[in-house]
Design a protein around this motif. Structure first.
Motif, PDB file in Angstrom:
ATOM      1  N   ALA A 203       1.191  -3.515 -41.284  1.00 44.01           N
ATOM      2  CA  ALA A 203       1.447  -2.796 -40.033  1.00 44.01           C
ATOM      3  C   ALA A 203       1.123  -1.315 -40.177  1.00 44.01           C
ATOM      4  O   ALA A 203       0.531  -0.709 -39.286  1.00 44.01           O
ATOM      5  N   PHE A 204       1.512  -0.714 -41.301  1.00 47.96           N
ATOM      6  CA  PHE A 204       1.232   0.696 -41.535  1.00 47.96           C
ATOM      7  C   PHE A 204      -0.271   0.947 -41.622  1.00 47.96           C
ATOM      8  O   PHE A 204      -0.772   1.966 -41.151  1.00 47.96           O
ATOM      9  N   SER A 205      -1.007   0.019 -42.229  1.00 47.41           N
ATOM     10  CA  SER A 205      -2.457   0.162 -42.377  1.00 47.41           C
ATOM     11  C   SER A 205      -3.142   0.212 -41.020  1.00 47.41           C
ATOM     12  O   SER A 205      -3.996   1.070 -40.764  1.00 47.41           O
ATOM     13  N   THR A 206      -2.766  -0.718 -40.141  1.00 54.55           N
ATOM     14  CA  THR A 206      -3.345  -0.753 -38.792  1.00 54.55           C
ATOM     15  C   THR A 206      -2.955   0.486 -38.001  1.00 54.55           C
ATOM     16  O   THR A 206      -3.791   1.114 -37.345  1.00 54.55           O
ATOM     17  N   CYS A 207      -1.686   0.855 -38.087  1.00 51.33           N
ATOM     18  CA  CYS A 207      -1.185   2.012 -37.354  1.00 51.33           C
ATOM     19  C   CYS A 207      -1.866   3.291 -37.821  1.00 51.33           C
ATOM     20  O   CYS A 207      -2.230   4.143 -37.020  1.00 51.33           O
ATOM     21  N   ALA A 208      -2.044   3.423 -39.154  1.00 53.20           N
ATOM     22  CA  ALA A 208      -2.651   4.630 -39.727  1.00 53.20           C
ATOM     23  C   ALA A 208      -4.097   4.792 -39.292  1.00 53.20           C
ATOM     24  O   ALA A 208      -4.549   5.904 -38.971  1.00 53.20           O
ATOM     25  N   SER A 209      -4.848   3.677 -39.252  1.00 53.54           N
ATOM     26  CA  SER A 209      -6.259   3.759 -38.861  1.00 53.54           C
ATOM     27  C   SER A 209      -6.395   4.147 -37.395  1.00 53.54           C
ATOM     28  O   SER A 209      -7.243   4.962 -37.031  1.00 53.54           O
ATOM     29  N   HIS A 210      -5.554   3.575 -36.532  1.00 58.38           N
ATOM     30  CA  HIS A 210      -5.571   3.928 -35.113  1.00 58.38           C
ATOM     31  C   HIS A 210      -5.194   5.399 -34.925  1.00 58.38           C
ATOM     32  O   HIS A 210      -5.823   6.121 -34.153  1.00 58.38           O
ATOM     33  N   LEU A 211      -4.157   5.819 -35.644  1.00 60.30           N
ATOM     34  CA  LEU A 211      -3.679   7.190 -35.523  1.00 60.30           C
ATOM     35  C   LEU A 211      -4.730   8.181 -36.024  1.00 60.30           C
ATOM     36  O   LEU A 211      -4.855   9.281 -35.480  1.00 60.30           O
ATOM     37  N   ALA A 212      -5.501   7.788 -37.041  1.00 58.15           N
ATOM     38  CA  ALA A 212      -6.555   8.663 -37.567  1.00 58.15           C
ATOM     39  C   ALA A 212      -7.607   8.944 -36.504  1.00 58.15           C
ATOM     40  O   ALA A 212      -8.048  10.089 -36.331  1.00 58.15           O
TER      41      ALA A 212
END
Length: 272
Positions: A203-212
């Motif tokens: 979940a953090f991986s997906t969230c981090a890429s979107h947030l980037a």
């Protein structure tokens, strides 16, 4: 990069509209983002490519104002749509049991319609005022018809117009970014409570890429349009403008879609 942008976004629109498994709110918003990206890049990049060939470095005043209007309208619409997409993810992660009820079909369509209306309406006044300015010079210091270089060519005092544009841009960019960032903060707080390490990491991986992607897009836009000295730093603005005109439209399909397992399966079915 323009070809990659158009191709990638057309693929996303095609698979989200033809694959019944992707008829979900998230992919509905992604397909709308792809449509905006196609229009957004097509407003500027073809003209930039003409300039790069050196065959024609002229653009008519009518085409310049048209480019200016649609560039800012589509950019504003994208800001609002990114906010809506963050809200959709917030509902999916933080309110999973009520997600389908909150993000129903009519709600999703109305949210997208609101993004287009809020993106196109505020820029009408600025465009009308700029179109009626008197210009002393014809050589614009940019590779497209941007706000500050256009006003720099005017013989008239544009302080009031610059102030109006600054507050309009600030309202759109800062509101959209604050809403998006707030949604992701709530998402991260919810994810941090997940007991499973693998689930939390995924979940953090997906969230981090979107947030980037969001941070790069909003950061570049804010640097150019939400700064007191933004109207004078033309050379720096040219470089930063390339980020949200060329780079993010190429990266968005990769981040939002092609890293997704459902999208990968839909592409395989489409091709094979």
């Amino acid at each position: 990069m323009y070809i990659l942008t158009i191709t990638g976004n057309i693929i996303i629109i095609t698979i989200t509209s033809t694959n019944i498994h992707l008829h979900r709110p998230m992919y509905f918003f992604i397909s709308n983002l792809s449509f905006i990206e196609i229009l957004y890049t097509s407003v500027t990049i073809p003209q930039i490519l003409v300039l790069l060939t050196g065959k024609n470095k002229n653009i008519s005043f009518r085409n310049c104002i048209t480019q200016f209007y649609f560039f800012f309208c589509l950019g504003s619409t994208e800001c609002f749509l990114l906010s809506v997409m963050s809200y959709d993810r917030y509902c999916a992660v933080c309110n999973p049991l009520r997600y389908k009820l909150i993000m129903s079909g009519p709600v999703c369509r109305n949210l997208v319609l609101a993004c287009w209306i809020m993106g196109f309406f505020p820029n009408l006044i600025s465009t009308f005022k700029i179109a009626n300015l008197k210009f002393c010079d014809r050589n614009i210091q940019h590779f497209f018809c941007d706000l500050s270089p256009l006003m720099q060519l005017s013989c008239q005092n544009t302080n009031k117009l610059q102030t109006l544009n600054f507050f309009t841009a600030s309202s759109i960019v800062l509101f959209s970014f604050a809403f998006t960032l707030g949604s992701y903060v709530r998402i991260i707080m919810t994810i941090s409570t997940i007991p499973s390490f693998n689930g939390k990491s995924k979940a953090f991986s997906t969230c981090a890429s979107h947030l980037a992607v969001v941070l790069i897009f909003f950061g570049a836009v804010a640097f150019v349009y939400v700064r007191p000295r933004a109207s004078t730093d033309f050379e720096i603005n040219k470089v930063v403008s390339a980020v949200y005109i060329v780079v993010t439209p190429v990266v968005n399909p990769l981040i939002y879609s092609f890293r997704n397992k459902d999208v990968k399966m839909a592409i395989k079915k489409l091709l094979f």
